[in-house]
Write a protein that holds these residues in place. Structure first.
Motif, PDB file in Angstrom:
ATOM      1  N   TYR A  85      -6.403  -6.527  15.103  1.00 44.09           N
ATOM      2  CA  TYR A  85      -5.240  -7.159  14.044  1.00 44.09           C
ATOM      3  C   TYR A  85      -5.490  -6.346  12.774  1.00 44.09           C
ATOM      4  O   TYR A  85      -6.302  -5.889  12.407  1.00 44.09           O
ATOM      5  N   VAL A  86      -4.104  -6.440  12.199  1.00 48.24           N
ATOM      6  CA  VAL A  86      -3.954  -5.943  10.811  1.00 48.24           C
ATOM      7  C   VAL A  86      -3.143  -7.165   9.981  1.00 48.24           C
ATOM      8  O   VAL A  86      -2.237  -7.565  10.748  1.00 48.24           O
ATOM      9  N   LEU A  87      -3.552  -7.548   9.097  1.00 47.68           N
ATOM     10  CA  LEU A  87      -2.663  -8.493   8.264  1.00 47.68           C
ATOM     11  C   LEU A  87      -2.115  -8.057   6.994  1.00 47.68           C
ATOM     12  O   LEU A  87      -3.145  -7.154   6.308  1.00 47.68           O
ATOM     13  N   THR A  88      -1.074  -8.374   6.644  1.00 48.50           N
ATOM     14  CA  THR A  88      -0.482  -8.148   5.259  1.00 48.50           C
ATOM     15  C   THR A  88       0.023  -9.252   4.590  1.00 48.50           C
ATOM     16  O   THR A  88       0.593 -10.310   5.222  1.00 48.50           O
ATOM     17  N   GLU A  89       0.215  -9.274   3.363  1.00 50.96           N
ATOM     18  CA  GLU A  89       0.806 -10.462   2.688  1.00 50.96           C
ATOM     19  C   GLU A  89       2.133 -10.235   2.232  1.00 50.96           C
ATOM     20  O   GLU A  89       2.532  -9.047   1.926  1.00 50.96           O
ATOM     21  N   GLY A  90       3.127 -11.099   2.428  1.00 52.35           N
ATOM     22  CA  GLY A  90       4.542 -10.566   2.210  1.00 52.35           C
ATOM     23  C   GLY A  90       5.097  -9.996   3.517  1.00 52.35           C
ATOM     24  O   GLY A  90       4.719 -10.292   4.656  1.00 52.35           O
ATOM     25  N   SER A  91       6.057  -9.393   3.267  1.00 53.96           N
ATOM     26  CA  SER A  91       6.742  -8.821   4.565  1.00 53.96           C
ATOM     27  C   SER A  91       6.815  -7.234   4.653  1.00 53.96           C
ATOM     28  O   SER A  91       7.415  -6.497   5.485  1.00 53.96           O
ATOM     29  N   ASP A  92       5.936  -6.508   3.683  1.00 51.12           N
ATOM     30  CA  ASP A  92       5.816  -4.842   3.887  1.00 51.12           C
ATOM     31  C   ASP A  92       4.920  -4.752   4.920  1.00 51.12           C
ATOM     32  O   ASP A  92       3.837  -5.240   5.180  1.00 51.12           O
ATOM     33  N   PRO A  93       5.396  -3.977   5.902  1.00 51.27           N
ATOM     34  CA  PRO A  93       4.649  -3.664   7.457  1.00 51.27           C
ATOM     35  C   PRO A  93       3.453  -2.679   6.973  1.00 51.27           C
ATOM     36  O   PRO A  93       3.446  -1.771   5.922  1.00 51.27           O
ATOM     37  N   PRO A  94       2.462  -2.448   7.932  1.00 48.05           N
ATOM     38  CA  PRO A  94       1.511  -1.457   7.520  1.00 48.05           C
ATOM     39  C   PRO A  94       1.794  -0.226   7.821  1.00 48.05           C
ATOM     40  O   PRO A  94       2.904  -0.138   8.518  1.00 48.05           O
ATOM     41  N   PRO A  95       1.222   0.913   7.739  1.00 48.50           N
ATOM     42  CA  PRO A  95       1.493   1.977   8.398  1.00 48.50           C
ATOM     43  C   PRO A  95       1.495   2.155   9.914  1.00 48.50           C
ATOM     44  O   PRO A  95       0.905   1.228  10.363  1.00 48.50           O
ATOM     45  N   GLN A  96       2.450   3.236  10.472  1.00 49.66           N
ATOM     46  CA  GLN A  96       2.323   2.970  11.930  1.00 49.66           C
ATOM     47  C   GLN A  96       1.244   3.476  12.446  1.00 49.66           C
ATOM     48  O   GLN A  96       0.650   2.619  13.454  1.00 49.66           O
ATOM     49  N   LYS A  97       0.442   4.061  11.766  1.00 52.18           N
ATOM     50  CA  LYS A  97      -0.961   4.449  12.258  1.00 52.18           C
ATOM     51  C   LYS A  97      -1.903   3.849  11.400  1.00 52.18           C
ATOM     52  O   LYS A  97      -1.971   4.241  10.140  1.00 52.18           O
ATOM     53  N   VAL A  98      -2.720   2.735  12.005  1.00 58.46           N
ATOM     54  CA  VAL A  98      -3.782   2.128  10.948  1.00 58.46           C
ATOM     55  C   VAL A  98      -5.007   2.196  11.634  1.00 58.46           C
ATOM     56  O   VAL A  98      -5.110   2.084  12.848  1.00 58.46           O
ATOM     57  N   ALA A  99      -5.869   2.120  10.788  1.00 60.17           N
ATOM     58  CA  ALA A  99      -7.393   1.881  11.346  1.00 60.17           C
ATOM     59  C   ALA A  99      -7.494   0.185  11.700  1.00 60.17           C
ATOM     60  O   ALA A  99      -7.397  -0.443  10.806  1.00 60.17           O
ATOM     61  N   ILE A 100      -7.843   0.111  13.046  1.00 60.15           N
ATOM     62  CA  ILE A 100      -8.025  -1.436  13.167  1.00 60.15           C
ATOM     63  C   ILE A 100      -9.664  -1.578  13.245  1.00 60.15           C
ATOM     64  O   ILE A 100     -10.548  -0.886  13.109  1.00 60.15           O
ATOM     65  N   GLN A 101      -9.996  -2.822  13.179  1.00 58.93           N
ATOM     66  CA  GLN A 101     -11.417  -3.332  12.964  1.00 58.93           C
ATOM     67  C   GLN A 101     -11.581  -4.574  13.629  1.00 58.93           C
ATOM     68  O   GLN A 101     -10.854  -5.285  14.187  1.00 58.93           O
ATOM     69  N   TRP A 102     -12.999  -4.525  13.901  1.00 57.41           N
ATOM     70  CA  TRP A 102     -13.631  -5.810  14.844  1.00 57.41           C
ATOM     71  C   TRP A 102     -14.607  -6.585  14.068  1.00 57.41           C
ATOM     72  O   TRP A 102     -15.283  -5.755  13.408  1.00 57.41           O
ATOM     73  N   PRO A 103     -14.413  -7.711  13.476  1.00 56.87           N
ATOM     74  CA  PRO A 103     -13.279  -8.563  14.136  1.00 56.87           C
ATOM     75  C   PRO A 103     -12.311  -8.346  13.322  1.00 56.87           C
ATOM     76  O   PRO A 103     -12.252  -7.682  12.399  1.00 56.87           O
ATOM     77  N   GLY A 104     -11.168  -9.159  13.756  1.00 53.11           N
ATOM     78  CA  GLY A 104      -9.893  -8.944  12.842  1.00 53.11           C
ATOM     79  C   GLY A 104     -10.231  -9.219  11.482  1.00 53.11           C
ATOM     80  O   GLY A 104     -11.275 -10.151  11.321  1.00 53.11           O
ATOM     81  N   PRO A 105      -9.310  -8.993  10.622  1.00 54.10           N
ATOM     82  CA  PRO A 105      -9.465  -9.359   9.253  1.00 54.10           C
ATOM     83  C   PRO A 105      -9.512 -11.094   9.040  1.00 54.10           C
ATOM     84  O   PRO A 105      -8.999 -11.849   9.822  1.00 54.10           O
ATOM     85  N   THR A 106     -10.171 -11.483   8.121  1.00 54.44           N
ATOM     86  CA  THR A 106     -10.047 -12.974   7.679  1.00 54.44           C
ATOM     87  C   THR A 106      -8.853 -13.242   7.202  1.00 54.44           C
ATOM     88  O   THR A 106      -8.582 -12.815   6.120  1.00 54.44           O
ATOM     89  N   ILE A 107      -8.418 -14.324   7.901  1.00 57.05           N
ATOM     90  CA  ILE A 107      -7.144 -14.890   7.435  1.00 57.05           C
ATOM     91  C   ILE A 107      -7.615 -16.127   6.702  1.00 57.05           C
ATOM     92  O   ILE A 107      -8.185 -16.935   6.954  1.00 57.05           O
ATOM     93  N   VAL A 108      -7.227 -16.085   5.439  1.00 55.14           N
ATOM     94  CA  VAL A 108      -7.532 -17.164   4.286  1.00 55.14           C
ATOM     95  C   VAL A 108      -6.439 -17.949   4.231  1.00 55.14           C
ATOM     96  O   VAL A 108      -5.453 -17.378   3.440  1.00 55.14           O
ATOM     97  N   LEU A 109      -6.245 -19.346   4.439  1.00 57.72           N
ATOM     98  CA  LEU A 109      -5.298 -20.168   4.134  1.00 57.72           C
ATOM     99  C   LEU A 109      -5.791 -21.095   3.115  1.00 57.72           C
ATOM    100  O   LEU A 109      -7.031 -21.253   2.905  1.00 57.72           O
ATOM    101  N   HIS A 110      -4.814 -22.026   2.790  1.00 56.59           N
ATOM    102  CA  HIS A 110      -5.109 -23.020   1.845  1.00 56.59           C
ATOM    103  C   HIS A 110      -4.770 -24.500   2.294  1.00 56.59           C
ATOM    104  O   HIS A 110      -3.713 -24.707   2.847  1.00 56.59           O
ATOM    105  N   ARG A 111      -5.623 -25.432   2.170  1.00 55.64           N
ATOM    106  CA  ARG A 111      -5.093 -26.820   2.493  1.00 55.64           C
ATOM    107  C   ARG A 111      -3.958 -27.189   2.037  1.00 55.64           C
ATOM    108  O   ARG A 111      -3.703 -26.933   0.885  1.00 55.64           O
ATOM    109  N   ARG A 112      -3.048 -27.759   2.895  1.00 58.54           N
ATOM    110  CA  ARG A 112      -1.569 -28.288   2.502  1.00 58.54           C
ATOM    111  C   ARG A 112      -0.633 -27.118   1.720  1.00 58.54           C
ATOM    112  O   ARG A 112       0.352 -27.597   1.303  1.00 58.54           O
TER     113      ARG A 112
END
Length: 320
Positions: A72-99
């Motif tokens: 998985y590759v995570l980005t903030e907003g709408s800008d896409p990552p490059p077409q060729k990107v290094a992937i990682q295990w595990p995927g990036p930490t998705i950080v959300l906020h309550r409510r």
């Protein structure tokens, strides 16, 4: 019927497409029950501002590779990552906020259908990532086909430690990289990866248990007098009796528990106990550590038969 070894080899190495219209039986062994909950009178969907994330399902494998890697590759907003990107295990930490209302657009840039399930996260059924089952008002969540996307709306009701992973060809795709940690913070809390450390036990493409994608550093530095939260997670396919231990010269230390499966524990349960915690498949535990003085300790992960999966030296240094 195929011999077990051949069947397991096929599950790990090649796509095994189940009929998503019967995912409950073919993909989940029938161990699921759907319950329809109707909204209260006058309810309407939230239409205000949202935070926007994009989660890309990727594969960096060539067509000739014998083992396909996913990530998985995570980005903030709408800008896409490059077409060729290094992937990682595990995927990036998705950080959300309550409510905080959040939209996660999942984009499948891999060559196989997939989906994303928020494990333990309270979320409207349609966005829960179980193709053929997750539904709302007649809409049934589909697989995310290659070069397609799926929009997930989520407003987490509580802070806690969770996980996300594929729910399509789970054995193959998850063991080949499609999983990651998901953390929900309190509304005003800031994510500090130094004070908040994640240890995620998972399964690799050879069906062996690994910690943090098999790339757990052999040594980590902690500061004496500073309080840390360790988020312990198990998303393996077949290691239900795994145990995390914090030891000094082989002897477990003591730590208080803070949370279990994303639920904060009440004060009377936050007692200091021996620092060895069994974390079964699908579970998360949050524990707290604070080292009063410089020392060398170790965090170990062992299976039920005492096989050592991973060991990290905890080097405690004097305050800066």
């Amino acid at each position: 019927m195929q011999p077990v070894a051949l069947r397991d080899h096929a599950l790990f190495t090649g796509p095994v497409m189940h009929d998503m219209s019967d995912h409950a039986r073919e993909g989940m062994g029938g161990l699921v029950l759907a319950i329809d909950v109707r909204p209260r009178s006058g309810w309407h969907p939230y239409a205000g501002p949202r935070r926007h994330l994009h989660l890309y399902i990727e594969s960096d494998s060539a067509a000739t590779d014998t083992v396909r890697r996913f990530g998985y590759v995570l980005t903030e907003g709408s800008d896409p990552p490059p077409q060729k990107v290094a992937i990682q295990w595990p995927g990036p930490t998705i950080v959300l906020h309550r409510r905080e209302p959040t939209t996660i657009t999942v984009v499948n840039r891999s060559p196989e259908p997939s989906q994303v399930h928020g494990h333990g996260l309270e979320i409207d059924s349609y966005y829960d990532g179980v193709a053929g089952i997750s539904s709302d008002a007649g809409m049934v969540a589909p697989m995310i086909m290659p070069n397609d996307s799926f929009v997930v709306n989520v407003t987490p009701p509580r802070a806690g430690s969770f996980m996300y992973h594929t729910h399509i060809n789970d054995i193959r795709q998850q063991s080949h990289g499609l999983y990651g940690p998901l953390v929900v913070l309190d509304s005003a809390q800031r994510w500090d990866p130094d004070a908040d450390r994640i240890y995620m036990l998972s399964t690799n493409e050879r069906d062996s248990p690994i910690v943090n994608g098999g790339a757990l550093p052999p040594r980590a530095t902690f500061e004496a007098g500073k309080t840390y939260r360790l988020r312990l997670m198990n998303i393996t396919l077949d290691s239900p009796m795994a145990e995390f231990r914090l030891v000094q010269d082989g002897t477990p230390l003591r730590w208080p528990h803070l949370a279990k499966d994303g639920f904060a524990l009440p004060a009377w349960q936050r007692v200091r106990s021996a620092a060895h915690q069994r974390v079964s498949i699908g579970e998360t535990y949050d524990v707290q550590v604070m080292f009063p003085a410089p020392a060398d300790l170790a965090l170990e992960v062992r299976l039920a038969n005492e096989t050592l999966v991973a060991r990290q030296v905890i080097h405690v240094v004097a305050p800066h």
